[in-house]
Design a protein around this motif. Structure first.
Motif, short mmCIF file in Angstrom:
data_model
loop_
_atom_site.label_atom_id
_atom_site.label_comp_id
_atom_site.label_asym_id
_atom_site.label_seq_id
_atom_site.Cartn_x
_atom_site.Cartn_y
_atom_site.Cartn_z
N CYS A 3 0.88 -1.06 -0.01
CA CYS A 3 0.08 0.16 -0.10
C CYS A 3 0.78 1.12 -0.01
O CYS A 3 1.88 1.26 0.76
CB CYS A 3 -0.80 -0.25 1.27
SG CYS A 3 -1.80 1.38 1.36
N SER A 4 0.42 2.25 -0.69
CA SER A 4 1.34 3.45 -0.77
C SER A 4 1.25 4.44 0.75
O SER A 4 1.93 5.18 0.83
CB SER A 4 0.58 4.52 -1.74
OG SER A 4 0.78 3.73 -3.03
N ASN A 5 0.29 3.99 1.36
CA ASN A 5 0.09 4.78 2.71
C ASN A 5 0.27 3.91 3.98
O ASN A 5 0.56 4.37 5.09
CB ASN A 5 -1.33 4.87 2.92
CG ASN A 5 -2.00 5.90 1.71
OD1 ASN A 5 -0.99 6.59 1.22
ND2 ASN A 5 -3.24 6.09 1.51
N TYR A 13 -4.91 -1.03 -7.55
CA TYR A 13 -4.15 0.15 -7.97
C TYR A 13 -5.04 1.25 -8.60
O TYR A 13 -5.87 0.77 -9.68
CB TYR A 13 -3.12 -0.59 -8.96
CG TYR A 13 -2.25 0.74 -9.66
CD1 TYR A 13 -1.51 1.37 -8.80
CD2 TYR A 13 -2.40 0.85 -10.75
CE1 TYR A 13 -0.53 2.42 -9.45
CE2 TYR A 13 -1.70 2.03 -11.46
CZ TYR A 13 -0.70 2.80 -10.68
OH TYR A 13 0.14 3.86 -11.10
N LEU A 19 -1.47 5.34 -6.96
CA LEU A 19 -1.68 4.98 -5.52
C LEU A 19 -1.85 3.36 -5.80
O LEU A 19 -3.06 2.96 -6.39
CB LEU A 19 -2.93 5.62 -4.60
CG LEU A 19 -2.54 7.09 -4.46
CD1 LEU A 19 -3.75 7.39 -3.58
CD2 LEU A 19 -1.18 7.10 -3.43
N ASN A 20 -1.34 2.77 -4.80
CA ASN A 20 -1.74 1.25 -4.39
C ASN A 20 -2.38 1.27 -3.08
O ASN A 20 -1.62 2.02 -2.20
CB ASN A 20 -0.56 0.37 -4.39
CG ASN A 20 0.21 0.02 -5.91
OD1 ASN A 20 -0.49 -0.48 -6.54
ND2 ASN A 20 1.26 0.44 -5.96
#
Ligand code: Q46
Ligand code: ZN
Ligand code: ZN
Length: 305
Positions: A3-5, A13, A19-20
């Motif tokens: 995850c990008s966060n 995606y 963003l993933n």
């Protein structure tokens, strides 16, 4: 893929924002966007009675689920309305599904059957008139009974499951068919009348793909069965073109709908003088632009065949 966060595994995606997202962050984005859209257009007020047009398909079912959850933050009443057009082998299945979902969520459910209300089902109409495009009959009847049903149920708003893809397709279709009045009406109904229940589209900023993934991750069954009468050749063409554009240029669907939103204020202003007077149908007393409403005109036409 992470995850990008956070450090969890990604479930989706989003090319338009690169963003993933993991399940938790995807749900957060999904729900925040939903609430923001409701706030942006003041779609629901405290203590409103909101009727959801529930077909049993993924969009309206997700809409019902998420509206039901929203009631934890904002008190309002929820009721679901399902139309049974009388299409053998198709509607029975989605109808059962709609009954199950409303029961699960404890939401009042009303069903309006064409056969009972109008005395004729879609299958019978198509038996009488094999030449007409089914959706042109069905569409008029659906709009008529959804509005009437919502009003009779005492609803202040009628929530429909139109998503970002539907919106972008409709905008492009109206432009390509040179139908500016239809486009303006999509922005804001020019036909204000007490007998019209205002429509709201809380999923209008949510891509269809994300609704499908949200449904799967929430254990909501999706029925991919299509109506046997569906012949949306032009819409299907636009849908494919739009999907191709989105693939090459991520964010295209958002941009089309955002441009339309930016233009709607200008359109509304310039069309203020062209608001047409609403009268009432001489036969059924529903709002109409002529002596007979579209529904009654169509019914007379069917009966004469
Ligand atoms: S039910 Fe009716 Fe749809 Fe079937 S005949 Fe067309 S309009 S496709 S939502
Ligand atoms: Zn995450
Ligand atoms: Zn009428």
């Amino acid at each position: 893929m992470k995850c990008s966060n956070c450090n969890s595994s990604a479930v989706i995606y989003l090319a338009y924002s690169k963003l993933n997202l993991c399940k938790q962050h995807f749900f957060r984005l999904f729900e925040q966007r939903f609430k923001r859209t409701i706030r942006e257009f003041s779609m629901i007020k405290k203590n409103d009675r909101v009727a959801v047009g529930l077909s049993g398909g993924k969009d309206s079912t997700v809409l019902l689920h998420i509206l039901s959850k929203l009631r934890e933050d904002l008190p309002f009443e929820l009721i679901a309305i399902t139309l049974d057009e009388g299409i053998a082998g198709y509607r029975n299945k989605t109808l059962d599904f709609a009954k199950l979902e409303t029961k699960k969520l404890g939401v009042e459910h009303k069903i309006f059957r064409f056969k009972k209300e109008a005395g004729i089902s879609m299958d019978e109409i198509m038996e009488k008139d094999k030449k007409e495009i089914p959706c042109s009959y069905c569409g008029v009847m659906r709009r008529y009974y959804l509005n009437k049903g919502a009003r009779e149920a005492g609803a202040d708003k009628l929530a429909v499951g139109h998503n970002l893809d539907d919106m972008a397709q409709t905008v492009l279709m109206n432009i390509m068919r040179n139908e500016p009045m239809r486009l303006a009406r999509l922005a804001d109904p020019l036909t204000e009348d007490d007998k019209f229940v205002p429509r709201i589209r809380p999923l209008m900023r949510t891509p269809e793909r994300e609704i499908a993934i949200f449904a799967i991750l929430n254990g909501i069954d999706i029925d991919f069965q299509e109506c046997p009468y569906a012949r949306h050749a032009f819409r299907a063409h636009i849908r494919d073109q739009l999907n191709e554009s989105e693939e090459k240029y991520p964010g295209t669907k958002f941009k089309i709908v955002n441009s339309f939103m930016a233009l709607q204020g200008i359109m509304r202003k310039s069309m203020e003088d062209t608001k047409f007077e609403i009268s009432y149908c001489q036969k059924c007393k529903e709002p109409s632009s002529g002596d007979l409403c579209m529904f009654c005109t169509m019914m007379e036409d069917v009966q004469s065949k």
